[in-house]
Each structure stands twice: as C-alpha cells, then as structure tokens.
Design a protein around this motif. Structure first.
Motif, PDB file in Angstrom:
ATOM      1  N   GLY A 249       0.836  -1.195   0.000  1.00 62.80           N
ATOM      2  CA  GLY A 249       0.000   0.000   0.000  1.00 62.80           C
ATOM      3  C   GLY A 249       0.871   1.245   0.000  1.00 62.80           C
ATOM      4  O   GLY A 249       2.036   1.212   0.407  1.00 62.80           O
ATOM      5  N   THR A 250       0.309   2.361  -0.461  1.00 58.80           N
ATOM      6  CA  THR A 250       1.038   3.621  -0.565  1.00 58.80           C
ATOM      7  C   THR A 250       0.341   4.679   0.284  1.00 58.80           C
ATOM      8  O   THR A 250      -0.871   4.863   0.156  1.00 58.80           O
ATOM      9  N   PRO A 251       1.068   5.379   1.168  1.00 58.08           N
ATOM     10  CA  PRO A 251       0.431   6.430   1.966  1.00 58.08           C
ATOM     11  C   PRO A 251      -0.124   7.537   1.076  1.00 58.08           C
ATOM     12  O   PRO A 251       0.484   7.883   0.053  1.00 58.08           O
ATOM     13  N   ILE A 252      -1.291   8.085   1.427  1.00 56.30           N
ATOM     14  CA  ILE A 252      -1.870   9.212   0.684  1.00 56.30           C
ATOM     15  C   ILE A 252      -2.220  10.336   1.654  1.00 56.30           C
ATOM     16  O   ILE A 252      -2.546  10.092   2.814  1.00 56.30           O
ATOM     17  N   GLY A 253      -2.164  11.575   1.144  1.00 56.04           N
ATOM     18  CA  GLY A 253      -2.476  12.741   1.963  1.00 56.04           C
ATOM     19  C   GLY A 253      -3.717  13.465   1.489  1.00 56.04           C
ATOM     20  O   GLY A 253      -4.100  14.499   2.040  1.00 56.04           O
ATOM     21  N   SER A 254      -4.339  12.938   0.433  1.00 59.39           N
ATOM     22  CA  SER A 254      -5.590  13.484  -0.073  1.00 59.39           C
ATOM     23  C   SER A 254      -6.298  12.354  -0.808  1.00 59.39           C
ATOM     24  O   SER A 254      -5.816  11.225  -0.817  1.00 59.39           O
ATOM     25  N   PHE A 255      -7.425  12.671  -1.440  1.00 58.83           N
ATOM     26  CA  PHE A 255      -8.244  11.620  -2.051  1.00 58.83           C
ATOM     27  C   PHE A 255      -7.902  11.504  -3.524  1.00 58.83           C
ATOM     28  O   PHE A 255      -8.688  11.870  -4.389  1.00 58.83           O
ATOM     29  N   PHE A 256      -6.710  10.952  -3.811  1.00 54.57           N
ATOM     30  CA  PHE A 256      -6.257  10.902  -5.199  1.00 54.57           C
ATOM     31  C   PHE A 256      -5.214   9.809  -5.347  1.00 54.57           C
ATOM     32  O   PHE A 256      -4.337   9.657  -4.494  1.00 54.57           O
ATOM     33  N   PRO A 257      -5.290   9.013  -6.438  1.00 50.36           N
ATOM     34  CA  PRO A 257      -4.367   7.877  -6.581  1.00 50.36           C
ATOM     35  C   PRO A 257      -2.965   8.323  -7.008  1.00 50.36           C
ATOM     36  O   PRO A 257      -2.817   9.136  -7.929  1.00 50.36           O
ATOM     37  N   PRO A 258      -1.921   7.790  -6.367  1.00 52.02           N
ATOM     38  CA  PRO A 258      -0.542   8.177  -6.699  1.00 52.02           C
ATOM     39  C   PRO A 258      -0.129   7.891  -8.137  1.00 52.02           C
ATOM     40  O   PRO A 258       0.804   8.504  -8.646  1.00 52.02           O
ATOM     41  N   HIS A 259      -0.830   6.948  -8.824  1.00 57.06           N
ATOM     42  CA  HIS A 259      -0.449   6.647 -10.213  1.00 57.06           C
ATOM     43  C   HIS A 259      -1.059   7.629 -11.213  1.00 57.06           C
ATOM     44  O   HIS A 259      -0.759   7.567 -12.395  1.00 57.06           O
ATOM     45  N   HIS A 260      -1.906   8.550 -10.749  1.00 59.74           N
ATOM     46  CA  HIS A 260      -2.538   9.515 -11.653  1.00 59.74           C
ATOM     47  C   HIS A 260      -1.552  10.646 -11.977  1.00 59.74           C
ATOM     48  O   HIS A 260      -0.831  11.115 -11.097  1.00 59.74           O
ATOM     49  N   PRO A 261      -1.509  11.111 -13.244  1.00 61.37           N
ATOM     50  CA  PRO A 261      -0.561  12.181 -13.625  1.00 61.37           C
ATOM     51  C   PRO A 261      -0.735  13.470 -12.819  1.00 61.37           C
ATOM     52  O   PRO A 261       0.225  14.241 -12.678  1.00 61.37           O
ATOM     53  N   ALA A 262      -1.937  13.725 -12.281  1.00 63.98           N
ATOM     54  CA  ALA A 262      -2.175  14.975 -11.548  1.00 63.98           C
ATOM     55  C   ALA A 262      -1.952  14.824 -10.038  1.00 63.98           C
ATOM     56  O   ALA A 262      -2.210  15.751  -9.268  1.00 63.98           O
TER      57      ALA A 262
ATOM     58  N   LYS B  31      -5.415  19.186 -14.930  1.00 64.52           N
ATOM     59  CA  LYS B  31      -4.375  18.774 -13.975  1.00 64.52           C
ATOM     60  C   LYS B  31      -4.218  19.819 -12.873  1.00 64.52           C
ATOM     61  O   LYS B  31      -4.182  19.478 -11.685  1.00 64.52           O
ATOM     62  N   ALA B  32      -4.154  21.081 -13.261  1.00 57.78           N
ATOM     63  CA  ALA B  32      -4.002  22.163 -12.275  1.00 57.78           C
ATOM     64  C   ALA B  32      -5.207  22.222 -11.331  1.00 57.78           C
ATOM     65  O   ALA B  32      -5.058  22.422 -10.115  1.00 57.78           O
ATOM     66  N   LEU B  33      -6.395  22.023 -11.888  1.00 55.55           N
ATOM     67  CA  LEU B  33      -7.615  22.053 -11.063  1.00 55.55           C
ATOM     68  C   LEU B  33      -7.655  20.866 -10.097  1.00 55.55           C
ATOM     69  O   LEU B  33      -8.015  21.013  -8.928  1.00 55.55           O
ATOM     70  N   TYR B  34      -7.260  19.703 -10.587  1.00 56.75           N
ATOM     71  CA  TYR B  34      -7.203  18.514  -9.730  1.00 56.75           C
ATOM     72  C   TYR B  34      -6.242  18.737  -8.563  1.00 56.75           C
ATOM     73  O   TYR B  34      -6.506  18.334  -7.429  1.00 56.75           O
ATOM     74  N   GLN B  35      -5.127  19.385  -8.855  1.00 56.47           N
ATOM     75  CA  GLN B  35      -4.133  19.612  -7.804  1.00 56.47           C
ATOM     76  C   GLN B  35      -4.644  20.607  -6.758  1.00 56.47           C
ATOM     77  O   GLN B  35      -4.415  20.425  -5.558  1.00 56.47           O
ATOM     78  N   ARG B  36      -5.368  21.618  -7.197  1.00 60.82           N
ATOM     79  CA  ARG B  36      -5.989  22.551  -6.246  1.00 60.82           C
ATOM     80  C   ARG B  36      -7.008  21.837  -5.370  1.00 60.82           C
ATOM     81  O   ARG B  36      -7.073  22.058  -4.151  1.00 60.82           O
ATOM     82  N   ALA B  37      -7.789  20.965  -5.979  1.00 66.07           N
ATOM     83  CA  ALA B  37      -8.818  20.236  -5.238  1.00 66.07           C
ATOM     84  C   ALA B  37      -8.193  19.328  -4.174  1.00 66.07           C
ATOM     85  O   ALA B  37      -8.691  19.238  -3.044  1.00 66.07           O
ATOM     86  N   GLN B  38      -7.086  18.662  -4.543  1.00 67.37           N
ATOM     87  CA  GLN B  38      -6.394  17.820  -3.565  1.00 67.37           C
ATOM     88  C   GLN B  38      -5.932  18.643  -2.364  1.00 67.37           C
ATOM     89  O   GLN B  38      -6.019  18.202  -1.208  1.00 67.37           O
ATOM     90  N   GLY B  39      -5.444  19.860  -2.630  1.00 63.71           N
ATOM     91  CA  GLY B  39      -4.961  20.745  -1.566  1.00 63.71           C
ATOM     92  C   GLY B  39      -6.076  21.155  -0.614  1.00 63.71           C
ATOM     93  O   GLY B  39      -5.881  21.205   0.612  1.00 63.71           O
ATOM     94  N   ILE B  40      -7.263  21.446  -1.164  1.00 62.37           N
ATOM     95  CA  ILE B  40      -8.402  21.842  -0.318  1.00 62.37           C
ATOM     96  C   ILE B  40      -8.766  20.702   0.639  1.00 62.37           C
ATOM     97  O   ILE B  40      -8.992  20.926   1.834  1.00 62.37           O
ATOM     98  N   LEU B  41      -8.811  19.476   0.130  1.00 65.16           N
ATOM     99  CA  LEU B  41      -9.169  18.344   0.985  1.00 65.16           C
ATOM    100  C   LEU B  41      -8.113  18.094   2.057  1.00 65.16           C
ATOM    101  O   LEU B  41      -8.442  17.765   3.200  1.00 65.16           O
ATOM    102  N   SER B  42      -6.852  18.279   1.699  1.00 65.92           N
ATOM    103  CA  SER B  42      -5.795  18.121   2.698  1.00 65.92           C
ATOM    104  C   SER B  42      -5.951  19.169   3.797  1.00 65.92           C
ATOM    105  O   SER B  42      -5.828  18.868   4.988  1.00 65.92           O
ATOM    106  N   ASP B  43      -6.265  20.404   3.405  1.00 64.93           N
ATOM    107  CA  ASP B  43      -6.433  21.497   4.380  1.00 64.93           C
ATOM    108  C   ASP B  43      -7.642  21.268   5.283  1.00 64.93           C
ATOM    109  O   ASP B  43      -7.573  21.454   6.492  1.00 64.93           O
ATOM    110  N   ASP B  44      -8.753  20.867   4.680  1.00 66.09           N
ATOM    111  CA  ASP B  44     -10.006  20.724   5.442  1.00 66.09           C
ATOM    112  C   ASP B  44     -10.057  19.448   6.271  1.00 66.09           C
ATOM    113  O   ASP B  44     -10.813  19.373   7.239  1.00 66.09           O
ATOM    114  N   ALA B  45      -9.294  18.445   5.862  1.00 67.07           N
ATOM    115  CA  ALA B  45      -9.282  17.140   6.542  1.00 67.07           C
ATOM    116  C   ALA B  45     -10.688  16.627   6.871  1.00 67.07           C
ATOM    117  O   ALA B  45     -10.977  16.290   8.018  1.00 67.07           O
TER     118      ALA B  45
END
Length: 475
Positions: A284-297, A422-436
């Motif tokens: 398994g791979t640790p994640i910090g947001s709701f997004f798969p590590p193999h995805h380009p974004a 890709k840029a939008l996906y990355q922003r979305a990941q950041g919001i979820l990390s912040d809001d937890a």
C-alpha cells in the motif's frame, strides 16, 4: 498437437458477496467485480490500462464544441433473454440512470447529459449541457451499462445483459456461476464457465488457493501470506494498483467532527506507515488526499498532515477537548478495515480519543453508514475511479460541505484541456488536505494470486472489475 482440450472453467474468489447484481442500482464494488464486461456492457468500456475502448458503441463522433456525441452501435447484438439490442435501449438506460427517481449510485456520471435522441435503430445522439472531459470515460463505468427495457426491473436477482457470459445461478452465501454466452455478438471468450466464490476470511482464502479449490484470487485478502505464494512455482503473484483510496471517514455533521480542529487532530494522530505495515504487511502507498498516486495529476500531500501526536493533543485542547472524547468506529468485514481499525483505534487512544469498535457486516455498513449516515467514524476503501467529486455531493455520507470545493469540481467536469484539468485537480487535492474532512490512510494495492497456467486476469484495477473476456488456460 495437444490431445487434450484446454481447460475452460475457472473458479475465482472474492472477499465480499454483492448485495445484488444490478450495477445501475448499487454502490457495492462487489457487483461490478462480477458483472462488469462479463454480463453487462456499456457504450464504452475501460480496458486493463485504464483507456476508453469501444463496446456497444462501435464508434462515435464528437462535435467541435464537444457538446454533441453521435454513437454508432454494434449490429446483431441481443440481450441474454433473446431481446434485440438497439438505440431505444441506450436512450432508456441513460434516461433511467439520470431520472429524478433513479437509484443509480453514481448519478453524477450523467449530470452533463441534456438530451438522448434515437436517430435510427443503430444511432444515438447525446447532447450535453456543457463540454465534459470525462464523458466517454463515464460511459464506461459499471453504473452506465446498457440494460434491456423489458428486463431491467429484474436485474438485481437475474441480471440480463449483452455480454459474453450469462448469469446461471446464485447460491446465496456461497457462490455465483456464470456460463459462456454462445450467441455473444463479439469475440467469444475461452472460458465457458466461471464460478465466483465468496471467502471473507484471510486464513480460508489462503487454504482455498493452496488446496486448488479456487484457481484465482484477483484481490487477495491475506497480505501476510503473499511471500508463501511468491515462493511456490504453482502460483503467479501479481502486485498492482487500484483506485481504492482507503480512509478513516468522519461524520462531518456530527459533533465533535463538525469542528475542523478535531478533524485536523485526528489527521495528525494517524501513523499511516504503522497502518500499512500492521494491516497490510507493508503493501500500500500512503496518501495525503483523495487521489491515486499513479494519476498524472497526483500531488504528494502526506507531509501536510504528518504523524504528530503532540500536535494532535494540542489541537484537541484548542477545540475544547483537553481530555479527549469517546466515540465509535464502525468496521466492515474486509481485512484492511478490521485490522486497520484496531491500529487506528490505538493511535486515537494515545491522543485521548477513545473509539469503541463496532464490527458490522457489509449489508449493515451499506445500510447504516453509507445510506443512513448513522456513524461517527468508519474505515473503508473507495474503489471507484475518478471519484474526487464525491466530496462535492451534499447527500454523501461524509456530510462535508465546502462551496469552493464544489465549484472547483464543477469546473473540472466542464474542462477538457488536460493541462487545465491537472491544475484544477491539484488545487482540489490541496483543499481536501487542508479541510481534513476524513483522514487519508493509503492507496489500496491489488494483490493478485492465481494459478501459474492462467492468463489474462488484470494486474491493476483501473475500474472495479474481474473482466474474464481475455482469460484462458495455457499448457
């Protein structure tokens, strides 16, 4: 020349038994793991590499403004009950899935559709309200399969599709049997019989494979036994990736989880490596947001919520819980949830949060947690692809509300340019990390173990499927 015909039957095992067999009316991954590409087909399908391929649509054209799709359907296709497949079935299926009264678990897949028109029996025009970069991909989900107008109502117990396998029987609590479809419109598979057995217990799963009672376990539940199979030449062990973001979900509408500082505290109380090592034996791979590590974004945000019990206790004090609090943790049957839950509960206890563990069966979890939202904490892997948008759904069981995140998801859905997405996906990941809104644990691995003479099972799970169309035995 080999005097013996190649073997044409297969028994493969799964951890969970599905609640029913209609992929257009349920969220359980176990439904798709049996019926996707085997019994039911969509306009498109997702291949083993995650790419969109033709299925019941042989080809399509897209308008310059990306708002109109014209699908040209395969000819000579029949449903398993003998009914002819045509454009009316496509219109019926898509309209049914997006209707207000629809019970489809992924209605968001159809949000962009404005109108579905039958141009002739083999041609369908789908008009969208706005361009949707994911539309062809969305049409390849199990939730978007095409069902028959006369048979759709009975698909939960007796699924009737257009695929290369027909439903034969279901011994509840034990197994489901599929038989090859001799009238299949496409290339016929090598297998003429496939039995799906349900083995939730990890020790029993290991024993069944070793004894030859099952020849394949595409998603093996006992990671501790993997080295034993790797050392045995009778078996092939294939370790791949899944779309399964595994999380400690929190009910954001229920105190104290409606307090952002409490959710932050929980995020810092979790040692992801200890969960992966203890529950998954290092897979398994640790994640910090709701997004798969193999995805380009993908963005690695694990450092934003590092394991820090002292900080967790400080945040709990700031939130008004200097002595912590008592709560409940509902755990469904899969090994990762039950084992991971014990570890997570111990980590929470170390910062003052006493989580009483409540084991629940899968049907109970779906009813109480997923549908009823009656829970404090739970652990589950979300195995659907491209499902970041579940955090934008007001009716979802997290009860998470963030208008900015919701707007961002709408923007992603209306954007087809890859760099912008890709840029939008990355922003979305950041919001979820912040809001937890939940604590992000790990990306679930696919531990595939099967007979070394078996070919064609998927290495990865780009979509929740045990696609048998290319599976065959070798000498």
């Amino acid at each position: 020349m080999n005097a013996f015909a190649a073997r044409s039957d297969l028994t493969l095992a799964m951890v969970l038994e599905p609640p029913h067999l209609d992929p257009t009316a349920g969220a359980a991954a176990a439904i798709d793991e049996i019926v996707y590409a085997n019994i039911f087909e969509g306009l498109t399908r997702i291949g083993p590499d995650g790419a969109v391929k033709p299925a019941l649509a042989a080809s399509w054209e897209v308008s310059a403004d990306e708002k109109t799709y014209v699908f040209h359907l395969q000819q000579g296709v029949r449903f398993h009950d003998g009914a002819a497949f045509d454009a009316d079935d496509v219109k019926f299926s898509l309209d049914r899935a997006r209707a207000p009264e629809s019970t489809n678990a992924q209605k968001g897949l159809f949000t962009a559709i404005d109108e579905v028109e039958v141009m002739d029996p083999s041609t369908v025009r789908v008009s969208l309200k706005y361009p949707s970069g994911d539309f062809l991909y969305n049409m390849g989900w199990g939730d978007a399969v095409i069902v028959g107008r006369t048979s759709a109502a009975g698909n939960k117990e007796k699924p009737i599709g257009t695929g290369p396998f027909k439903f034969q029987n279901w011994a509840k609590g034990s197994q489901i049997v599929l038989a090859g479809n001799p009238d299949y419109w496409g290339e016929k598979p090598a297998l003429d019989r496939a039995t799906f057995r349900f083995i939730p217990d990890p020790a029993a799963a290991t024993a069944a494979l070793l004894a030859g009672d099952v020849q394949a376990f595409p998603s093996f539940p006992a990671p501790e036994a993997v080295p034993q199979f790797q050392a045995d030449p009778r078996f092939e062990v294939v370790i791949g990736t899944t779309e399964g973001e595994t999380i400690l979900a929190e009910n954001n509408a229920r105190p104290p989880f409606d307090n952002p500082k409490v959710r932050e505290a929980i995020a810092h109380a979790i040692d992801r490596k200890a969960v992966i090592d203890g529950a998954m034996f290092g897979f398994g791979t640790p994640i910090g947001s709701f997004f798969p590590p193999h995805h380009p974004a993908y963005v690695d945000l694990t450092g934003e919520r590092k394991y820090d019990p002292e900080l967790a206790r400080k945040l709990l004090t700031e939130a008004g819980y200097p002595k912590g609090f008592r709560t409940t943790l509902k755990l469904p049957p899969p090994t990762y949830a039950r084992r991971g839950g014990e570890i997570v509960a111990a980590q929470l206890r170390a910062v003052g949060i006493e989580a009483d563990i409540i084991p629940v069966e899968w049907a109970q979890w779906l009813d109480q947690v997923f549908k009823g939202k009656d829970y404090d904490l739970t652990i589950v892997a979300h195995t659907e692809p491209n499902d970041l948008n579940i955090f934008a759904r007001d009716d979802y069981y997290f009860n998470y509300r963030n208008p900015a995140f919701k707007a961002l998801i709408a923007q992603i859905e209306a954007t087809s340019d890859d760099a912008k997405r890709k840029a939008l996906y990355q922003r979305a990941q950041g919001i979820l990390s912040d809001d937890a809104p939940v604590a992000f644990l790990l990306q679930f691995p696919k531990l595939g173990i099967w007979d070394a003479k078996l070919q064609g099972l998927w290495k990865n799970y780009p979509i929740q499927a045990n696609d048998l169309t290319a599976v065959k035995w070798t000498d």
